[in-house]
Write an enzyme that holds these catalytic residues in place. Structure first.
Site, mmCIF file in Angstrom:
data_model
loop_
_atom_site.group_PDB
_atom_site.id
_atom_site.type_symbol
_atom_site.label_atom_id
_atom_site.label_comp_id
_atom_site.label_asym_id
_atom_site.label_seq_id
_atom_site.Cartn_x
_atom_site.Cartn_y
_atom_site.Cartn_z
ATOM 1 N N GLU A 2 -6.174 3.067 0.896
ATOM 2 C CA GLU A 2 -6.728 2.039 1.774
ATOM 3 C C GLU A 2 -8.061 2.551 2.314
ATOM 4 O O GLU A 2 -8.116 3.575 2.991
ATOM 5 C CB GLU A 2 -5.778 1.743 2.928
ATOM 6 C CG GLU A 2 -4.492 1.088 2.478
ATOM 7 C CD GLU A 2 -3.510 0.930 3.617
ATOM 8 O OE1 GLU A 2 -3.941 0.981 4.795
ATOM 9 O OE2 GLU A 2 -2.321 0.779 3.335
ATOM 10 N N ASP A 32 -6.140 0.032 15.862
ATOM 11 C CA ASP A 32 -6.306 1.447 15.565
ATOM 12 C C ASP A 32 -6.254 2.312 16.816
ATOM 13 O O ASP A 32 -6.784 1.955 17.861
ATOM 14 C CB ASP A 32 -7.637 1.677 14.831
ATOM 15 C CG ASP A 32 -7.678 0.968 13.495
ATOM 16 O OD1 ASP A 32 -6.645 1.003 12.804
ATOM 17 O OD2 ASP A 32 -8.712 0.378 13.152
#
Length: 253
Positions: free
Chosen positions: A45, A56
């Site tokens: 990814e 995140d």
């Protein structure tokens, strides 16, 4: 057949690695991808850095900020990857937020992904309903798999809807937290992994968030097809640079 689906058919647990494009240095992207494949990673990814990465944790946020400061942009990433399929055969997924893709133009973005050999996209802030109604036809046109996230709080009804519009795997977020914030899985998470496995969805599940070593990889893949490691790999890059990727992979499996 899309490379993701080919990989999912293999009789093995899949180890996928996430990293931020343009980190630690702007031009490290291709070397990192090549080294990961060489050392047995099944899927990669590639994070498209964004200034407001909602899902995140601190480690990936910091790497994304550094990548942006290094000068990474959507166009630079595409330029870096234009010849990637001359050397790399495993599935490649771009993970990013919707705003940069919208600015680039959704169809233009998908067309460019198809041209360079990207197999799928993960867009955490694109609701599945909006995708199904407005963008699925474009993704299908360019042979791109769109991968959706579920969490322990996602209802069975919504999981089944996500499963119905997906063609690849479902990204199973291990807990309701940001990336990099866990150090292992307890009984609550194991019950969640088992519950999803028992739903007999048509798409495989790959677990993300909280996988950082061999133990958590094995826990995550007890019921799922594979697992994704992001924050732990980025910490490794920040401490060791790009020269010791083999050591990181060997420590996982």
């Amino acid at each position: 057949m899309n490379r993701i689906n080919q990989k999912l058919q293999e009789d093995k647990k899949i180890l996928s690695i996430y990293f931020s494009a343009g980190y630690p240095n702007l031009n490290d992207t291709v070397q990192i991808i090549q080294n990961l494949e060489k050392n047995g990673i099944d899927m990669i990814e590639i994070g498209l850095p964004f200034s407001d990465p909602l899902a995140d944790g601190p480690t990936i946020q910091a790497s994304s900020t550094t990548a942006l400061q290094n000068g990474m942009t959507t166009q630079i990433l595409f330029d870096q990857l234009k010849d990637i399929r001359k050397t790399v055969t495993i599935p490649l997924v771009i993970m990013g937020y919707f705003n940069p893709m919208l600015q680039y133009g959704i169809e233009a973005f998908c067309q460019k992904c198809a041209e360079i050999g990207i197999d799928g996209l993960i867009i955490p802030d694109l609701p599945v309903d909006v995708y199904a109604n407005e963008y699925k036809a474009i993704f299908d046109k360019y042979g791109l798999i769109n991968i959706f996230l579920i969490t322990p709080q996602t209802s069975d009804e919504r999981i089944r809807f996500i499963d119905s519009v997906s063609d690849g795997f479902i990204y199973m977020v291990s807990s309701a937290s940001v990336t990099g914030s866990q150090s292992g899985f307890g009984s609550t998470q194991e019950d969640y992994f088992k519950r999803i496995a028992e739903m007999n969805l048509k798409n495989s599940q790959i677990v993300g968030f909280g996988i950082n070593n061999a133990e958590t990889f094995n826990q995550a893949t007890k019921y799922a097809k594979g697992a994704i490691i992001g924050s732990a790999f980025i910490k490794h890059l920040s401490e060791e640079g790009t020269s010791k990727i083999a050591d990181f992979v060997k420590a996982i499996r």
